[in-house]
Design an enzyme around this catalytic site. Sequence first.
Site, PDB file in Angstrom:
ATOM      1  N   ASP A 164      47.222  35.479  45.916  1.00 22.00           N
ATOM      2  CA  ASP A 164      46.598  36.405  45.194  1.00 22.00           C
ATOM      3  C   ASP A 164      45.106  35.509  45.419  1.00 22.00           C
ATOM      4  O   ASP A 164      44.961  34.339  45.157  1.00 22.00           O
ATOM      5  CB  ASP A 164      46.998  36.155  43.893  1.00 22.00           C
ATOM      6  CG  ASP A 164      46.535  37.353  43.177  1.00 22.00           C
ATOM      7  OD1 ASP A 164      47.113  38.186  42.885  1.00 22.00           O
ATOM      8  OD2 ASP A 164      44.981  37.217  43.081  1.00 22.00           O
ATOM      9  N   ILE A 165      44.480  36.402  45.510  1.00 24.19           N
ATOM     10  CA  ILE A 165      42.576  35.917  45.817  1.00 24.19           C
ATOM     11  C   ILE A 165      42.340  35.324  44.762  1.00 24.19           C
ATOM     12  O   ILE A 165      41.604  34.677  44.461  1.00 24.19           O
ATOM     13  CB  ILE A 165      41.615  36.494  46.518  1.00 24.19           C
ATOM     14  CG1 ILE A 165      40.609  36.681  47.351  1.00 24.19           C
ATOM     15  CG2 ILE A 165      41.850  37.786  44.887  1.00 24.19           C
ATOM     16  CD1 ILE A 165      40.314  37.296  47.970  1.00 24.19           C
ATOM     17  N   GLU A 171      46.383  46.718  39.089  1.00 24.31           N
ATOM     18  CA  GLU A 171      45.053  47.005  39.946  1.00 24.31           C
ATOM     19  C   GLU A 171      45.763  48.335  40.686  1.00 24.31           C
ATOM     20  O   GLU A 171      44.061  48.841  41.670  1.00 24.31           O
ATOM     21  CB  GLU A 171      44.106  45.830  39.736  1.00 24.31           C
ATOM     22  CG  GLU A 171      43.166  45.533  38.468  1.00 24.31           C
ATOM     23  CD  GLU A 171      43.103  44.060  38.542  1.00 24.31           C
ATOM     24  OE1 GLU A 171      43.306  43.929  39.949  1.00 24.31           O
ATOM     25  OE2 GLU A 171      42.726  43.113  37.947  1.00 24.31           O
ATOM     26  N   VAL A 172      45.916  47.716  42.046  1.00 27.00           N
ATOM     27  CA  VAL A 172      46.637  47.913  43.101  1.00 27.00           C
ATOM     28  C   VAL A 172      47.254  48.500  42.888  1.00 27.00           C
ATOM     29  O   VAL A 172      48.687  48.149  43.189  1.00 27.00           O
ATOM     30  CB  VAL A 172      46.788  46.395  43.906  1.00 27.00           C
ATOM     31  CG1 VAL A 172      46.637  46.939  45.558  1.00 27.00           C
ATOM     32  CG2 VAL A 172      45.183  45.787  43.956  1.00 27.00           C
ATOM     33  N   HIS A 180      53.521  45.577  44.303  1.00 26.13           N
ATOM     34  CA  HIS A 180      53.659  44.571  44.066  1.00 26.13           C
ATOM     35  C   HIS A 180      55.022  43.244  43.645  1.00 26.13           C
ATOM     36  O   HIS A 180      54.167  43.900  42.233  1.00 26.13           O
ATOM     37  CB  HIS A 180      52.777  43.755  44.695  1.00 26.13           C
ATOM     38  CG  HIS A 180      51.609  44.175  43.171  1.00 26.13           C
ATOM     39  ND1 HIS A 180      50.497  45.555  43.406  1.00 26.13           N
ATOM     40  CD2 HIS A 180      51.013  43.323  42.843  1.00 26.13           C
ATOM     41  CE1 HIS A 180      49.573  45.232  42.384  1.00 26.13           C
ATOM     42  NE2 HIS A 180      50.116  44.044  41.770  1.00 26.13           N
ATOM     43  N   HIS A 223      54.928  40.157  41.932  1.00 21.62           N
ATOM     44  CA  HIS A 223      53.775  38.789  41.496  1.00 21.62           C
ATOM     45  C   HIS A 223      54.368  37.346  41.189  1.00 21.62           C
ATOM     46  O   HIS A 223      55.726  37.794  40.547  1.00 21.62           O
ATOM     47  CB  HIS A 223      53.009  38.527  40.749  1.00 21.62           C
ATOM     48  CG  HIS A 223      51.964  39.703  40.298  1.00 21.62           C
ATOM     49  ND1 HIS A 223      49.921  39.398  40.611  1.00 21.62           N
ATOM     50  CD2 HIS A 223      51.385  40.611  40.108  1.00 21.62           C
ATOM     51  CE1 HIS A 223      49.507  39.974  40.182  1.00 21.62           C
ATOM     52  NE2 HIS A 223      50.203  41.364  39.797  1.00 21.62           N
TER      53      HIS A 223
HETATM   54  P1  5GP Z   1      47.913  43.606  40.237  1.00 18.80           P
HETATM   55  O1  5GP Z   1      46.642  43.446  38.724  1.00 18.80           O
HETATM   56  O2  5GP Z   1      47.470  45.095  40.754  1.00 18.80           O
HETATM   57  O3  5GP Z   1      49.406  43.380  39.544  1.00 18.80           O
HETATM   58  O4  5GP Z   1      47.683  42.417  41.010  1.00 18.80           O
HETATM   59  C1  5GP Z   1      47.074  43.011  41.970  1.00 18.80           C
HETATM   60  C2  5GP Z   1      46.330  41.430  42.244  1.00 18.80           C
HETATM   61  O5  5GP Z   1      46.281  41.498  43.588  1.00 18.80           O
HETATM   62  C3  5GP Z   1      45.710  40.581  40.770  1.00 18.80           C
HETATM   63  O6  5GP Z   1      46.292  39.904  40.724  1.00 18.80           O
HETATM   64  C4  5GP Z   1      44.130  40.501  42.487  1.00 18.80           C
HETATM   65  O7  5GP Z   1      44.105  39.170  42.292  1.00 18.80           O
HETATM   66  C5  5GP Z   1      45.340  40.547  43.941  1.00 18.80           C
HETATM   67  N1  5GP Z   1      44.084  40.921  45.083  1.00 18.80           N
HETATM   68  C6  5GP Z   1      43.549  41.836  45.161  1.00 18.80           C
HETATM   69  N2  5GP Z   1      42.499  42.182  45.678  1.00 18.80           N
HETATM   70  C7  5GP Z   1      42.916  41.341  46.539  1.00 18.80           C
HETATM   71  C8  5GP Z   1      42.529  40.885  48.094  1.00 18.80           C
HETATM   72  O8  5GP Z   1      41.688  41.693  48.517  1.00 18.80           O
HETATM   73  N3  5GP Z   1      42.773  40.385  48.054  1.00 18.80           N
HETATM   74  C9  5GP Z   1      44.296  39.133  47.866  1.00 18.80           C
HETATM   75  N4  5GP Z   1      44.669  38.073  49.159  1.00 18.80           N
HETATM   76  N5  5GP Z   1      44.405  39.272  46.626  1.00 18.80           N
HETATM   77  C10 5GP Z   1      44.138  40.141  45.932  1.00 18.80           C
END
Ligand code: 5GP
Length: 109
Positions: free
Chosen positions: A32-33, A95-96, A100, A102
């Site tokens: 995760d970034i 967010e994405v 996925h 975690h």
């Molecule tokens: P969500 O909030 O959708 O469950 O998690 C999305 C995760 O993707 C977040 O923890 C965020 O830090 C990570 N993320 C967003 N953009 C990128 C990216 O471009 N590269 C990587 N490696 N992680 C990302």
Amino acid sequence: MHSPDTIFHKILRKEIPATVVYEDDEVLVFHDIHPKAAIHLLFIPKHFVASIADITPETAHLPGLLILKAQKFAKEKGIDGYKLTFHVGKGGGQEVPYLHLHFLSEQKL
Ligand code: 5GP
């Protein structure tokens, strides 16, 4: 309906860089970034589904697949304590819009 082109589609296609720690025919695993633990990995299936909210009987194996891959990864790396989380929908912190899992641990890789 067209499927969306998310940041994770781009990572899968290697159009944007990511620190990949594991890949096979079914999944991609990368850091995760914005890590929220010593180890914070994202497990994504190569077959696109937007969210747990979109799982159907045809795709119901995918969350289990991600969990099995996470379990195997942890065993192989000697990580015996970790957290697995799916965020579901904007209200659930997702967010994405690409399914996925975690993987977080305070152990070191
Ligand atoms: P969500 O909030 O959708 O469950 O998690 C999305 C995760 O993707 C977040 O923890 C965020 O830090 C990570 N993320 C967003 N953009 C990128 C990216 O471009 N590269 C990587 N490696 N992680 C990302």
